[in-house]
Write an enzyme that holds these catalytic residues in place. Structure first.
Site, PDB file in Angstrom:
ATOM      1  N   ASN A  17       0.832  -1.216   0.000  1.00  0.00           N
ATOM      2  CA  ASN A  17       0.000   0.000   0.000  1.00  0.00           C
ATOM      3  C   ASN A  17       0.862   1.260   0.000  1.00  0.00           C
ATOM      4  OD1 ASN A  17      -3.066  -0.436   0.142  1.00  0.00           O
ATOM      5  ND2 ASN A  17      -2.236  -2.040   1.472  1.00  0.00           N
ATOM      6  N   LEU A  98      -3.382   1.890  18.167  1.00  0.00           N
ATOM      7  CA  LEU A  98      -2.787   3.127  18.688  1.00  0.00           C
ATOM      8  C   LEU A  98      -3.638   3.614  19.847  1.00  0.00           C
ATOM      9  CD1 LEU A  98      -2.009   4.632  15.209  1.00  0.00           C
ATOM     10  CD2 LEU A  98      -0.323   3.836  16.890  1.00  0.00           C
ATOM     11  N   ASN A 112      -6.710   4.722   7.899  1.00  0.00           N
ATOM     12  CA  ASN A 112      -6.297   3.314   7.841  1.00  0.00           C
ATOM     13  C   ASN A 112      -6.972   2.646   6.657  1.00  0.00           C
ATOM     14  OD1 ASN A 112      -5.177   0.811   8.803  1.00  0.00           O
ATOM     15  ND2 ASN A 112      -7.183   0.289   9.633  1.00  0.00           N
ATOM     16  N   HIS A 114      -8.430  -1.124   5.599  1.00  0.00           N
ATOM     17  CA  HIS A 114      -8.766  -2.404   6.226  1.00  0.00           C
ATOM     18  C   HIS A 114      -9.313  -3.355   5.152  1.00  0.00           C
ATOM     19  CE1 HIS A 114      -9.897  -5.182   9.378  1.00  0.00           C
ATOM     20  NE2 HIS A 114     -11.049  -5.339   8.754  1.00  0.00           N
ATOM     21  N   ASP A 146     -10.203   5.945  15.065  1.00  0.00           N
ATOM     22  CA  ASP A 146     -10.617   6.424  16.389  1.00  0.00           C
ATOM     23  C   ASP A 146     -10.118   5.423  17.423  1.00  0.00           C
ATOM     24  OD1 ASP A 146     -12.332   4.280  16.261  1.00  0.00           O
ATOM     25  OD2 ASP A 146     -14.167   5.476  16.084  1.00  0.00           O
ATOM     26  N   GLY A 148     -11.485   2.891  18.760  1.00  0.00           N
ATOM     27  CA  GLY A 148     -11.934   1.508  18.622  1.00  0.00           C
ATOM     28  C   GLY A 148     -11.094   0.735  17.612  1.00  0.00           C
ATOM     29  N   VAL A 149     -11.495  -0.512  17.377  1.00  0.00           N
ATOM     30  CA  VAL A 149     -10.790  -1.343  16.398  1.00  0.00           C
ATOM     31  C   VAL A 149     -11.521  -1.256  15.057  1.00  0.00           C
ATOM     32  CG1 VAL A 149     -10.064  -3.699  15.802  1.00  0.00           C
ATOM     33  CG2 VAL A 149      -9.913  -2.903  18.166  1.00  0.00           C
TER      34      VAL A 149
HETATM   35  C1  GAR Z   1      -3.270  -4.769   3.883  1.00  0.00           C
HETATM   36  O1  GAR Z   1      -4.004  -5.730   3.187  1.00  0.00           O
HETATM   37  C2  GAR Z   1      -4.135  -4.079   4.914  1.00  0.00           C
HETATM   38  O2  GAR Z   1      -5.466  -4.019   4.544  1.00  0.00           O
HETATM   39  C3  GAR Z   1      -3.945  -4.950   6.109  1.00  0.00           C
HETATM   40  O3  GAR Z   1      -2.590  -5.324   6.075  1.00  0.00           O
HETATM   41  C4  GAR Z   1      -2.179  -5.430   4.726  1.00  0.00           C
HETATM   42  C5  GAR Z   1      -0.843  -4.742   4.568  1.00  0.00           C
HETATM   43  O4  GAR Z   1      -0.275  -4.998   3.330  1.00  0.00           O
HETATM   44  N1  GAR Z   1      -4.257  -4.232   7.303  1.00  0.00           N
HETATM   45  C6  GAR Z   1      -4.965  -4.731   8.310  1.00  0.00           C
HETATM   46  O5  GAR Z   1      -5.374  -5.871   8.322  1.00  0.00           O
HETATM   47  C7  GAR Z   1      -5.190  -3.771   9.449  1.00  0.00           C
HETATM   48  N2  GAR Z   1      -6.273  -4.210  10.284  1.00  0.00           N
HETATM   49  P1  GAR Z   1       0.938  -4.147   2.794  1.00  0.00           P
HETATM   50  O6  GAR Z   1       2.019  -4.134   3.869  1.00  0.00           O
HETATM   51  O7  GAR Z   1       1.385  -4.895   1.566  1.00  0.00           O
HETATM   52  O8  GAR Z   1       0.419  -2.769   2.476  1.00  0.00           O
END
Ligand code: GAR
Length: 206
Positions: A17, A98, A112, A114, A146, A148-149
């Site tokens: 990302n 966080l 973020n 998700h 925020d 929460g999760v």
């Molecule tokens: C992503 O798919 C993101 O959605 C997930 O981690 C991956 C990171 O990939 N995040 C979560 O699950 C957060 N709850 P990357 O390091 O290749 O960007």
């Protein structure tokens, strides 16, 4: 707000990302610059990807906990992000929650991505939760952070189909491809000042 719009990117993983965001900036589609990349994992691909692109990248030891940062580590992150004069914190696969200090320091300025259509499947391995649940449409969500999760106001969502032959890996790959489109678009809208937050609703003002 400084000019250009400065991003601080936090990640724990391979950094795909971050790469999508850096590529969108290089392609002139995202009016921002990545001021700093921070990770809680010394060997994380995101740090190597940043350094390859000449972006300052720093490992901050997270301390003894597994799912959150120790106070000292959180303060070190806040300090590094302040020194880098960031306008927006972009969580890109940052796998720790966080807490208050950090959230207060950057209130309303943390986003973020998700890997599910929230509010379905918050938490870990959301693509696997979706597959196990048997949903036919999965996807990803970009949201403000925020206390929460995965519960903050939703900025954007992109659906992907779940195919009969999908494995957790193939579904995760399709969701990540959607993330790589959606995340730079949402960050660009914020950088351009096109986003307005009204309670839980995030609307485009332009
Ligand atoms: C992503 O798919 C993101 O959605 C997930 O981690 C991956 C990171 O990939 N995040 C979560 O699950 C957060 N709850 P990357 O390091 O290749 O960007």
């Amino acid at each position: 707000m400084s000019n250009p719009f400065r991003l601080g990117v936090l990640g724990s993983g391979r950094g795909s990302n971050f790469v999508a965001i850096a590529d969108a900036i290089a392609a002139g589609k995202l009016p921002a610059e990545v001021a700093i990349v921070l990770s809680d994992v010394e060997s994380a691909g995101i740090l190597a990807q940043a350094r390859e692109r000449g972006v300052p990248a720093q490992f901050i030891p997270p301390g003894k906990f597994r799912t959150k940062l120790e106070d000292e580590a959180e303060l070190a992150m806040v300090e590094a992000l302040r020194m880098a004069r960031v306008d927006l914190i972009v969580l890109a696969g940052f796998m720790r929650v966080l807490k208050g200090e950090f959230l207060r320091a950057f209130e309303g300025r943390i986003v973020n991505v998700h890997p599910s259509l929230l509010p379905s499947f918050p938490g870990l391995q959301a693509w696997k939760q979706a597959l196990d649940h048997g949903v036919k449409v999965a996807g990803c969500t970009v949201h403000f952070v925020d206390a929460g999760v995965d519960s903050g106001a939703i900025i954007g969502q992109q659906p992907v189909p779940v195919l009969d032959q999908d494995t957790a890996e193939s579904l995760h790959e399709r969701i990540q491809a959607a993330e790589h489109e959606l995340y730079p678009q949402c960050v660009a809208a914020i950088a351009r000042g096109e986003i307005r937050v009204a309670g839980r609703r995030v609307v485009r003002s332009r």
